[in-house]
Design a protein around this motif. Structure first.
Motif, mmCIF file in Angstrom:
data_model
loop_
_atom_site.group_PDB
_atom_site.id
_atom_site.type_symbol
_atom_site.label_atom_id
_atom_site.label_comp_id
_atom_site.label_asym_id
_atom_site.label_seq_id
_atom_site.Cartn_x
_atom_site.Cartn_y
_atom_site.Cartn_z
ATOM 1 N N ARG A 120 2.469 46.547 -3.295
ATOM 2 C CA ARG A 120 2.594 47.366 -2.088
ATOM 3 C C ARG A 120 2.946 46.500 -0.874
ATOM 4 O O ARG A 120 3.867 46.824 -0.109
ATOM 5 N N VAL A 121 2.232 45.388 -0.707
ATOM 6 C CA VAL A 121 2.496 44.488 0.421
ATOM 7 C C VAL A 121 3.923 43.950 0.353
ATOM 8 O O VAL A 121 4.652 43.952 1.351
ATOM 9 N N GLN A 122 4.322 43.512 -0.835
ATOM 10 C CA GLN A 122 5.657 42.906 -0.965
ATOM 11 C C GLN A 122 6.769 43.911 -0.708
ATOM 12 O O GLN A 122 7.740 43.611 0.009
ATOM 13 N N ASN A 123 6.643 45.093 -1.265
ATOM 14 C CA ASN A 123 7.697 46.089 -1.080
ATOM 15 C C ASN A 123 7.789 46.549 0.369
ATOM 16 O O ASN A 123 8.888 46.781 0.890
ATOM 17 N N GLU A 124 6.642 46.665 1.027
ATOM 18 C CA GLU A 124 6.661 47.032 2.446
ATOM 19 C C GLU A 124 7.306 45.926 3.285
ATOM 20 O O GLU A 124 8.104 46.202 4.187
ATOM 21 N N LYS A 125 6.969 44.674 2.986
ATOM 22 C CA LYS A 125 7.532 43.549 3.725
ATOM 23 C C LYS A 125 9.034 43.412 3.481
ATOM 24 O O LYS A 125 9.806 43.130 4.403
ATOM 25 N N LEU A 126 9.438 43.605 2.233
ATOM 26 C CA LEU A 126 10.868 43.528 1.914
ATOM 27 C C LEU A 126 11.642 44.627 2.631
ATOM 28 O O LEU A 126 12.720 44.385 3.187
ATOM 29 N N ALA A 127 11.085 45.841 2.629
ATOM 30 C CA ALA A 127 11.751 46.952 3.307
ATOM 31 C C ALA A 127 11.864 46.688 4.809
ATOM 32 O O ALA A 127 12.893 46.971 5.432
ATOM 33 N N GLU A 128 10.810 46.139 5.387
ATOM 34 C CA GLU A 128 10.804 45.816 6.813
ATOM 35 C C GLU A 128 11.862 44.764 7.141
ATOM 36 O O GLU A 128 12.594 44.882 8.131
ATOM 37 N N CYS A 130 14.590 44.017 5.421
ATOM 38 C CA CYS A 130 15.937 44.569 5.239
ATOM 39 C C CYS A 130 16.312 45.515 6.376
ATOM 40 O O CYS A 130 17.470 45.570 6.801
ATOM 41 N N ALA A 131 15.338 46.262 6.869
ATOM 42 C CA ALA A 131 15.606 47.180 7.969
ATOM 43 C C ALA A 131 15.934 46.427 9.254
ATOM 44 O O ALA A 131 16.689 46.924 10.095
ATOM 45 N N GLN A 162 11.813 53.506 0.580
ATOM 46 C CA GLN A 162 11.849 52.209 1.253
ATOM 47 C C GLN A 162 13.239 51.599 1.326
ATOM 48 O O GLN A 162 13.425 50.558 1.960
ATOM 49 N N GLY A 163 14.200 52.230 0.686
ATOM 50 C CA GLY A 163 15.570 51.747 0.772
ATOM 51 C C GLY A 163 15.862 50.502 -0.015
ATOM 52 O O GLY A 163 16.885 49.836 0.215
ATOM 53 N N LEU A 164 15.008 50.153 -0.993
ATOM 54 C CA LEU A 164 15.250 48.984 -1.820
ATOM 55 C C LEU A 164 16.239 49.351 -2.931
ATOM 56 O O LEU A 164 16.413 50.514 -3.277
ATOM 57 N N ARG A 165 16.917 48.343 -3.481
ATOM 58 C CA ARG A 165 18.081 48.588 -4.336
ATOM 59 C C ARG A 165 17.781 48.684 -5.818
ATOM 60 O O ARG A 165 18.666 48.938 -6.630
ATOM 61 N N GLY A 166 16.552 48.438 -6.189
ATOM 62 C CA GLY A 166 16.171 48.404 -7.591
ATOM 63 C C GLY A 166 14.916 47.573 -7.703
ATOM 64 O O GLY A 166 14.063 47.606 -6.809
ATOM 65 N N ALA A 167 14.794 46.801 -8.774
ATOM 66 C CA ALA A 167 13.580 46.014 -8.965
ATOM 67 C C ALA A 167 13.887 44.708 -9.669
ATOM 68 O O ALA A 167 14.772 44.631 -10.530
ATOM 69 N N ALA A 168 13.119 43.677 -9.299
ATOM 70 C CA ALA A 168 13.167 42.389 -9.986
ATOM 71 C C ALA A 168 12.060 42.369 -11.031
ATOM 72 O O ALA A 168 10.912 42.716 -10.736
#
Length: 362
Positions: A120-128, A130-131, A162-168
């Motif tokens: 959750r923390v990582q995906n929120e930080k990544l989305a932030e 990228c935005a 969150q606008g992320l492109r997929g998953a690692a």
């Protein structure tokens, strides 16, 4: 005395030329001055690095006693904690317009709640992140793949909200291969969403004893091997037939598969007793490579030429492993591969990524 240097000087003076594509490509591969925007035949092209990393301290701290084992023993570790302006300078120096960020899984061994917190923390930080600079950064979400039901939910949230492109994802989950039916819900969700899955290996732990010694073999051999095994299972177990719309990118040129794929075409003929009679593939094993994607981290023009010959230029994407300094001149590497046409160079530099991720071309 005729030394090699004197001979070469004399050869140059007398007009003797040594014609070797490998030598010419190597000569062109010498690093040039960094340049943005990148142009091919006078046309501005987008450059996209699909293999770039970062970390967030807030997520690592959730590992508790295991936090000190997360960071890899490599150059570039401090740069993983992105300071945007510094990262942009580094990207400019490599002539990279955009990075697709990912975080190598370090949470697969954690309990459900802890792993969910980390993701959750990582995906929120990544989305932030990228935005903040959408023209320079995109990202792959993190997933708790050890809990496939939760991973499928996380993927949907990452892509839709969150606008992320997929998953690692890793090369396996604690030794369990992705072809295991327990992971099917995740692949079904990825296929439904059109999400891209980026396979980044984590060595091959079962061979840790063999990897001991000089040369960091757990990485130099173990990482490409881990990806090779993951891809072969997806092919031979029929996973790619079950989910034909999966978009998979394999790190480090896909490991060793691109150099020896045809051996798999003979396996079940030579030893039918080692093949499952209930699995009938729709294509030859080597043909599945043409529906997978591979980063161009193969280091030499000849390596890139061969990869393209095996899988097609349409399946190759720029990759660096940045900020780990494996490939510091990725654009020059593509230009140095003189066997590529301008169209192929444009595709590898960023055109393929733009198509795969739905990005706007420059």
């Amino acid at each position: 005395m005729t030394t090699r240097r004197n001979f070469l000087k004399g050869a140059a003076a007398s007009g003797i030329a040594f014609c070797s594509c490998g030598m010419l490509d190597a000569a062109h591969a010498q690093p040039k001055a960094p340049r943005l925007p990148v142009k091919v035949n006078g046309k501005r092209v987008l450059t996209v690095d699909v293999h770039a990393h970062c970390y967030f301290r807030e997520a690592i701290n959730l590992m508790g006693d295991g936090a000190d084992k997360v960071l890899p023993p490599v150059k570039g570790v401090p740069e993983h904690f992105i300071a945007i302006e510094q990262r942009l300078k580094e990207m400019d120096a490599m002539a990279i317009d955009m990075e697709v960020l990912s975080i190598n899984p370090f949470w697969y061994g954690k309990d459900r709640d802890t792993a969910a917190q980390i993701v959750r923390v990582q995906n929120e930080k990544l989305a932030e992140l990228c935005a903040a600079r959408p023209e320079r950064f995109a990202a792959f979400a993190s997933l708790t793949l050890q809990y496939p039901d939760l991973a499928a939910q996380q993927l949907e949230t990452a892509v839709k909200k969150q606008g992320l492109r997929g998953a690692a994802i890793g090369g396996s989950v604690l030794g369990e291969d992705f072809s295991d039916p327990k992971f099917h819900p995740v692949w079904a969700k990825a296929e439904e969403l059109g999400a891209v899955l980026f396979i980044h290996p984590q060595s091959t732990p079962e061979l840790a004893k063999r990897f001991k010694g000089n040369g960091w073999l757990s990485n130099t051999i173990g990482n490409p091997l881990d990806t090779t095994i993951a891809l072969q299972h997806l092919i031979f177990e029929g996973t790619l037939d079950r989910f034909p719309g999966l978009k998979i990118v394999a790190a480090h040129g896909g490991g060793y598969l691109g150099s020896y794929a045809a051996r798999g075409d003979h396996a079940c003929f030579v030893s039918p007793q080692n093949c499952n009679p209930n699995i009938t593939l729709k294509k030859k094993p080597s043909e599945y490579l043409n529906q997978l994607y591979f980063d161009a981290m193969v280091f030499t023009p000849e390596g890139l030429r061969h990869l393209v010959a095996q899988v097609g230029a349409s399946q190759v994407l720029l990759g660096t492993d940045h900020p780990i300094p494996w490939e510091q001149h990725p654009v020059d590497h593509v230009f140095a591969t003189s066997m590529l046409s301008d169209k192929q160079k444009i595709a590898i530099l960023g055109g393929n990524a733009a198509r795969l991720f739905g990005m706007k071309l420059a």
